[in-house]
Design a protein around this motif. Structure first.
Motif, mmCIF file in Angstrom:
data_model
loop_
_atom_site.group_PDB
_atom_site.id
_atom_site.type_symbol
_atom_site.label_atom_id
_atom_site.label_comp_id
_atom_site.label_asym_id
_atom_site.label_seq_id
_atom_site.Cartn_x
_atom_site.Cartn_y
_atom_site.Cartn_z
ATOM 1 N N LEU A 168 0.836 -1.193 0.000
ATOM 2 C CA LEU A 168 0.000 0.000 0.000
ATOM 3 C C LEU A 168 0.876 1.250 0.000
ATOM 4 C CD1 LEU A 168 -2.876 1.222 0.417
ATOM 5 C CD2 LEU A 168 -2.569 0.891 2.877
ATOM 6 N N CYS A 169 0.412 2.284 -0.724
ATOM 7 C CA CYS A 169 1.104 3.579 -0.695
ATOM 8 C C CYS A 169 0.088 4.620 -0.240
ATOM 9 C CB CYS A 169 1.626 3.915 -2.084
ATOM 10 S SG CYS A 169 2.489 5.489 -2.156
ATOM 11 N N GLU A 170 0.296 5.170 0.955
ATOM 12 C CA GLU A 170 -0.665 6.138 1.502
ATOM 13 C C GLU A 170 -0.080 7.545 1.403
ATOM 14 O OE1 GLU A 170 -3.009 3.845 5.028
ATOM 15 O OE2 GLU A 170 -0.953 4.454 5.497
ATOM 16 N N ILE A 171 -0.842 8.441 0.790
ATOM 17 C CA ILE A 171 -0.413 9.833 0.676
ATOM 18 C C ILE A 171 -1.185 10.630 1.717
ATOM 19 C CG2 ILE A 171 -0.240 11.845 -0.862
ATOM 20 C CD1 ILE A 171 1.383 9.485 -1.959
ATOM 21 N N TYR A 172 -0.490 11.084 2.748
ATOM 22 C CA TYR A 172 -1.137 11.861 3.820
ATOM 23 C C TYR A 172 -0.978 13.340 3.537
ATOM 24 C CZ TYR A 172 -1.566 7.716 6.739
ATOM 25 O OH TYR A 172 -1.922 6.500 7.245
ATOM 26 N N THR A 173 -2.101 14.069 3.646
ATOM 27 C CA THR A 173 -2.041 15.491 3.337
ATOM 28 C C THR A 173 -2.926 16.285 4.295
ATOM 29 O OG1 THR A 173 -2.240 17.072 1.518
ATOM 30 C CG2 THR A 173 -3.799 15.242 1.495
ATOM 31 N N ASP A 174 -3.273 17.530 3.919
ATOM 32 C CA ASP A 174 -4.038 18.379 4.839
ATOM 33 C C ASP A 174 -5.529 18.404 4.533
ATOM 34 O OD1 ASP A 174 -3.844 19.759 2.492
ATOM 35 O OD2 ASP A 174 -3.032 21.599 3.350
ATOM 36 N N VAL A 175 -5.987 17.556 3.613
ATOM 37 C CA VAL A 175 -7.427 17.378 3.385
ATOM 38 C C VAL A 175 -7.713 15.872 3.489
ATOM 39 C CG1 VAL A 175 -7.937 19.434 1.992
ATOM 40 C CG2 VAL A 175 -6.973 17.428 0.881
ATOM 41 N N ASP A 176 -9.002 15.529 3.592
ATOM 42 C CA ASP A 176 -9.351 14.125 3.892
ATOM 43 C C ASP A 176 -9.242 13.167 2.705
ATOM 44 O OD1 ASP A 176 -9.820 14.954 6.410
ATOM 45 O OD2 ASP A 176 -11.906 14.264 6.524
ATOM 46 N N GLY A 177 -8.921 13.703 1.537
ATOM 47 C CA GLY A 177 -8.823 12.825 0.361
ATOM 48 C C GLY A 177 -8.938 13.662 -0.892
ATOM 49 N N VAL A 178 -9.299 13.010 -1.986
ATOM 50 C CA VAL A 178 -9.528 13.736 -3.236
ATOM 51 C C VAL A 178 -11.000 14.132 -3.252
ATOM 52 C CG1 VAL A 178 -9.453 13.622 -5.746
ATOM 53 C CG2 VAL A 178 -7.766 12.341 -4.395
ATOM 54 N N TYR A 179 -11.266 15.394 -3.490
ATOM 55 C CA TYR A 179 -12.631 15.913 -3.495
ATOM 56 C C TYR A 179 -13.104 16.154 -4.932
ATOM 57 C CZ TYR A 179 -12.771 16.665 1.564
ATOM 58 O OH TYR A 179 -12.798 16.489 2.918
ATOM 59 N N THR A 180 -14.412 16.425 -5.057
ATOM 60 C CA THR A 180 -14.969 16.715 -6.384
ATOM 61 C C THR A 180 -14.355 17.984 -6.978
ATOM 62 O OG1 THR A 180 -16.783 17.732 -5.162
ATOM 63 C CG2 THR A 180 -17.190 15.544 -6.131
ATOM 64 N N THR A 181 -13.858 18.866 -6.114
ATOM 65 C CA THR A 181 -13.022 19.982 -6.555
ATOM 66 C C THR A 181 -12.239 20.449 -5.334
ATOM 67 O OG1 THR A 181 -12.932 22.007 -7.872
ATOM 68 C CG2 THR A 181 -14.630 21.927 -6.165
ATOM 69 N N ASP A 182 -11.340 21.403 -5.519
ATOM 70 C CA ASP A 182 -10.542 21.882 -4.386
ATOM 71 C C ASP A 182 -11.475 22.412 -3.287
ATOM 72 O OD1 ASP A 182 -8.848 23.150 -2.620
ATOM 73 O OD2 ASP A 182 -7.561 23.976 -4.190
ATOM 74 N N PRO A 183 -11.500 21.766 -2.118
ATOM 75 C CA PRO A 183 -12.426 22.211 -1.065
ATOM 76 C C PRO A 183 -12.114 23.627 -0.566
ATOM 77 C CG PRO A 183 -10.970 20.449 -0.266
ATOM 78 C CD PRO A 183 -10.728 20.577 -1.734
ATOM 79 N N ARG A 184 -10.951 24.143 -0.923
ATOM 80 C CA ARG A 184 -10.655 25.537 -0.536
ATOM 81 C C ARG A 184 -11.350 26.529 -1.462
ATOM 82 N NH1 ARG A 184 -7.173 24.387 3.337
ATOM 83 N NH2 ARG A 184 -5.898 22.564 2.901
ATOM 84 N N ILE A 185 -11.748 26.063 -2.654
ATOM 85 C CA ILE A 185 -12.507 26.941 -3.567
ATOM 86 C C ILE A 185 -14.002 26.740 -3.331
ATOM 87 C CG2 ILE A 185 -12.944 27.580 -5.962
ATOM 88 C CD1 ILE A 185 -10.321 26.359 -6.767
#
Ligand code: ADP
Ligand code: ASP
Ligand code: MG
Length: 402
Positions: A168-185
């Protein structure tokens, strides 16, 4: 026992508290009986700060020296994380790109990984250590340090996972995953449970920088089991998978890319060979061209406009201007006032209404479209930069993605 590669981005290690948080998560995975390789990025805004430092001294610094400088950010993170893990009583070792034999080509600033010699990592894992590898960096045939392009630590992680046949390759970041678009927009954006490699590759290439596009390309090629999740909570993230294992949707997500410049070459002779001459010159000089638009000829003349990344715009103008008499144009104009907004979805093939629905959303929001490009699984439009966020919101709403 599994072999797990975990990658933590800059915001996940931005200060001592976050480094300790990562150390605890990694140790939990290790204590659950797994072998763990960790890839880390530079802390917080370190890479941007290093770029600024270089600019103060030499705004046209050579790419080789830039790579020497930028690679130091990741070297700080790996040492700090190893120290943090050691405070928790677990053995850890930090390794740079060259120490793990991360071989790349020689394209400084945008190097591609050619091979990885996994021996050092395997030996350290056999010694029951947690292995921490510097993201974003490699070494070329001259033994010089190279970097993989902004966001490249994701690609380091996937390359290691592929090379070691990790489970498994886990990419940890500052959002919960890939969203339908950038949740900051668009704060209403929805987290996707899964996304196909092809869709993710398009989204990442079209500006969704949650993943480095080359990491997705590599994960697809080597069929790496990959997920994106938050380093700050235990929520399940998004799985990036083979096409056949993901349910098709018309539109999976919306992406925005601000790194766009439009070049208009005006009043070219309307005769055969002109497009070939322009684009072969650019290709020879390594300039990637994206959307291309040619006007209808009028009185023996036509215009050709195309987009490139902002960093390539001046170079493209110089190359074409130097060949002005060979190409026979009157004028060339660069504009950096645009953004590209795109929709991506593997279900849009053979669904003719999708593009028009996107254009309707823009019409309803009174947003003008300057260029359009389509492929089987995406539609992109060029809009004014000032309108880009509103365009993303309008399209996201229109397709009910929330
Ligand atoms: P890291 O430092 O962990 O590599 P990045 O900043 O490179 O993090 O990527 C995470 C960011 O990507 C998020 O904070 C978010 O603003 C942005 N992003 C853009 N598009 C998306 C998307 N579709 N889904 C989730 N995040 C996205
Ligand atoms: N530190 C590098 C950057 O800021 C690589 C990465 O974060 O993935 O682009
Ligand atoms: Mg990133």
């Amino acid at each position: 026992m599994s072999l797990i590669v975990q990658k933590f981005g800059g915001s996940s290690v931005r200060d001592a508290e976050r480094v300790m948080n990562v150390a605890r998560r990694v140790v939990d995975t290790y204590k659950a009986g797994n072998s763990v390789v960790v890839v880390v990025s530079a802390q917080g805004d370190t890479t941007d700060d290093l770029i600024e430092k270089a600019k103060e001294i030499n705004p046209k610094a050579s790419k080789r020296e830039m790579d020497m400088l930028l690679s130091t950010g990741e070297q700080i993170s790996i040492a700090l994380l190893a120290m943090a893990i050691q405070t928790l009583g677990v053995n850890a070792v930090s390794l740079t790109g060259w120490q793990v034999g991360m071989k790349t080509d020689s394209k400084y600033g945008m190097a591609r990984i050619k091979s990885i010699d996994g021996e050092r990592i395997r030996n350290e894992l056999d010694d029951n250590k947690i292995v921490i590898v510097a993201g974003f960096q490699g070494i070329n045939k001259y033994d010089d340090i190279t970097t993989l392009g902004r966001g490249g630590s994701d690609t380091t992680a996937v390359a290691i996972a592929a090379g070691l046949h990790a489970d498994l390759c886990e990419i940890y970041t500052d959002v919960d995953g890939v969203y339908t678009t950038d949740p900051r927009i668009v704060p209403e954006a929805r987290k996707l449970t899964e996304v196909s490699f092809d869709e993710m590759l398009e989204l990442a290439s079209l500006g969704a920088n949650v993943l480095h596009n080359r990491s997705v390309e590599m994960a697809k090629k080597y069929n790496v089991n990959m997920s994106v999740r938050s380093s700050l909570n235990l929520n399940e993230g998004t799985y990036v998978k083979e096409e056949s294992k993901v349910e098709k949707t018309l539109v999976r997500g919306v992406a925005r890319d601000n790194d766009v410049a439009r070049i208009a070459v005006c009043n070219l002779k309307d005769e055969p060979g002109i497009a070939f001459k322009i684009f072969s010159l650019l290709a020879k000089n390594g300039i990637n061209v994206d959307i291309i638009l040619q006007s209808i000829g009028r009185e023996g003349f036509k215009d050709i406009s195309f987009t490139v990344s902002e960093s390539n715009a001046e170079k493209a103008e110089e190359i074409l201007t130097a060949e002005k008499s060979y190409l026979g144009f009157e004028d060339i104009k660069i504009s950096t006032n645009f953004s590209k907004v795109s929709i991506v979805g593997s279900g849009m093939v053979n669904n003719p209404g999708v593009a028009s629905k996107m254009f309707e959303a823009l019409y309803d929001a009174n947003i003008n479209i300057h260029m359009i490009a389509t492929s089987e699984i995406k539609v992109s439009v060029l809009v004014n930069k000032d309108n880009a966020d509103a365009a993303v919101k309008a399209i996201h709403d229109k397709f009910n993605l929330a």
